[in-house]
Design a protein around this motif. Structure first.
Motif, short mmCIF file in Angstrom:
data_model
loop_
_atom_site.label_atom_id
_atom_site.label_comp_id
_atom_site.label_asym_id
_atom_site.label_seq_id
_atom_site.Cartn_x
_atom_site.Cartn_y
_atom_site.Cartn_z
N GLN A 138 0.83 -1.21 0.00
CA GLN A 138 0.00 0.00 0.00
C GLN A 138 0.87 1.26 0.00
N ARG A 139 1.90 1.25 0.79
CA ARG A 139 2.80 2.42 0.85
C ARG A 139 3.55 2.60 -0.47
N LEU A 140 3.94 1.51 -1.09
CA LEU A 140 4.67 1.62 -2.36
C LEU A 140 3.76 2.09 -3.49
N GLU A 141 2.48 1.76 -3.44
CA GLU A 141 1.53 2.21 -4.47
C GLU A 141 1.36 3.71 -4.49
N VAL A 142 1.41 4.34 -3.34
CA VAL A 142 1.23 5.79 -3.27
C VAL A 142 2.58 6.51 -3.20
N GLN A 143 3.63 5.82 -3.55
CA GLN A 143 4.99 6.37 -3.58
C GLN A 143 5.45 6.88 -2.21
N ASP A 144 4.96 6.27 -1.17
CA ASP A 144 5.34 6.63 0.19
C ASP A 144 6.36 5.60 0.66
N LYS A 145 7.62 5.96 0.59
CA LYS A 145 8.68 5.01 0.91
C LYS A 145 9.11 5.06 2.38
N ARG A 146 8.38 5.84 3.20
CA ARG A 146 8.78 5.97 4.60
C ARG A 146 8.65 4.62 5.31
N SER A 147 9.66 4.27 5.97
CA SER A 147 9.76 3.06 6.80
C SER A 147 9.40 1.76 6.08
N THR A 148 9.46 1.74 4.74
CA THR A 148 9.19 0.48 4.06
C THR A 148 10.36 -0.49 4.21
N ARG A 149 11.56 0.06 4.38
CA ARG A 149 12.73 -0.82 4.53
C ARG A 149 12.61 -1.64 5.82
N SER A 150 12.30 -0.99 6.92
CA SER A 150 12.19 -1.74 8.18
C SER A 150 10.97 -2.66 8.16
N LEU A 151 9.86 -2.21 7.55
CA LEU A 151 8.69 -3.08 7.43
C LEU A 151 8.97 -4.28 6.53
N SER A 152 9.77 -4.05 5.47
CA SER A 152 10.13 -5.16 4.59
C SER A 152 10.94 -6.21 5.33
N GLY A 153 11.86 -5.74 6.16
CA GLY A 153 12.65 -6.67 6.98
C GLY A 153 11.77 -7.42 7.95
N LEU A 154 10.82 -6.72 8.56
CA LEU A 154 9.90 -7.36 9.49
C LEU A 154 9.05 -8.41 8.79
N ALA A 155 8.59 -8.09 7.57
CA ALA A 155 7.78 -9.05 6.81
C ALA A 155 8.56 -10.31 6.50
N VAL A 156 9.81 -10.16 6.10
CA VAL A 156 10.63 -11.33 5.76
C VAL A 156 10.94 -12.15 7.00
N ILE A 157 11.30 -11.48 8.08
CA ILE A 157 11.64 -12.20 9.31
C ILE A 157 10.43 -12.96 9.85
N THR A 158 9.27 -12.30 9.87
CA THR A 158 8.08 -12.99 10.38
C THR A 158 7.65 -14.12 9.45
N ARG A 159 7.86 -13.96 8.16
CA ARG A 159 7.53 -15.06 7.24
C ARG A 159 8.41 -16.27 7.54
N LEU A 160 9.71 -16.05 7.74
CA LEU A 160 10.62 -17.14 8.06
C LEU A 160 10.29 -17.76 9.43
N LYS A 161 10.01 -16.90 10.41
CA LYS A 161 9.69 -17.39 11.76
C LYS A 161 8.34 -18.09 11.80
N GLY A 162 7.48 -17.82 10.85
CA GLY A 162 6.20 -18.53 10.78
C GLY A 162 6.30 -19.85 10.04
N LYS A 163 7.15 -19.90 9.03
CA LYS A 163 7.27 -21.13 8.24
C LYS A 163 8.16 -22.17 8.91
N ALA A 164 9.14 -21.73 9.67
CA ALA A 164 10.04 -22.69 10.33
C ALA A 164 9.28 -23.63 11.27
N PRO A 165 8.44 -23.11 12.18
CA PRO A 165 7.70 -24.06 13.03
C PRO A 165 6.69 -24.90 12.24
N ALA A 166 6.18 -24.36 11.13
CA ALA A 166 5.25 -25.14 10.31
C ALA A 166 5.97 -26.34 9.69
#
Length: 187
Positions: free
Chosen positions: A74-102
């Motif tokens: 949503q932020r990238l669609e409106v060209q709002d790049k604020r804090s997308t880097r940290s959110l992107s890292g959070l998304a990747v980390i939580t994806r890995l932390k969710g799939k590992a126990p699965a």
């Protein structure tokens, strides 16, 4: 913006349908394992309970990751790049932390199924006597054979089977439901 809320709402509803399906079928097997001899919490029902809890934790982390990923898009669609880097890292980390126990949980489920099939959970003194729950007050049936135990458990098996079939039918009906005259597509 309204389209974004509709997508998030559909994501949350889909996630809860998945959770309902997971606990509906896992609940049925826990019920059957809990109610068949030796009755109460033992290795069989306990292993399925652990599976259900770990699957729910994995589900929570993956749903959170999905919502974070959606926010990033949503932020990238409106060209709002604020804090997308940290959110992107959070998304990747939580994806890995969710799939590992699965992944570990899938191996756990396969191992438990194999142990039940080869009879390991019926030969172990701790499993056969419910020592996990009752400790030194655990018990085992000595003078009953397999047919006697099967007769005792037959109603429970039928109940667990009907329980899981009902859950699957409800989920199939949800997937077949039409929204605004259009069938839901899984594409």
């Amino acid at each position: 913006m309204a389209n974004s809320l509709a997508i998030q709402d559909a994501t949350v509803r889909s996630a809860f349908v998945a959770l309902f399906l997971q606990w509906g079928t896992t609940g049925a097997i826990i019920f059957v394992a809990y109610r068949t001899p030796a009755v109460e919490l033992g290795c069989s029902s306990g292993s399925h309970l652990i599976y259900g809890i770990v699957a729910t934790v994995s589900w929570l982390v993956l749903v959170f990751s999905n919502l974070v990923s959606h926010e990033i898009m949503q932020r990238l669609e409106v060209q709002d790049k604020r804090s997308t880097r940290s959110l992107s890292g959070l998304a990747v980390i939580t994806r890995l932390k969710g799939k590992a126990p699965a992944i570990v949980n899938a191996a756990w489920l396969i191992a438990c199924s194999v142990m039940e099939d080869i009879g390991t959970l019926q030969t172990c003194c701790r499993c056969a006597t419910d020592a996990f729950q009752f400790h030194e007050n655990g018990w085992t049936s000595v003078f009953k054979d397999v047919s006697d135990l099967g007769n005792v458990a037959e109603g429970t098996w039928i109940g667990g089977f009907l329980w899981s079939i009902t859950v699957c039918i409800v989920v199939a009906a949800i997937f077949a439901y039409r929204v605004n005259g259009e069938q839901i597509s899984l594409d």
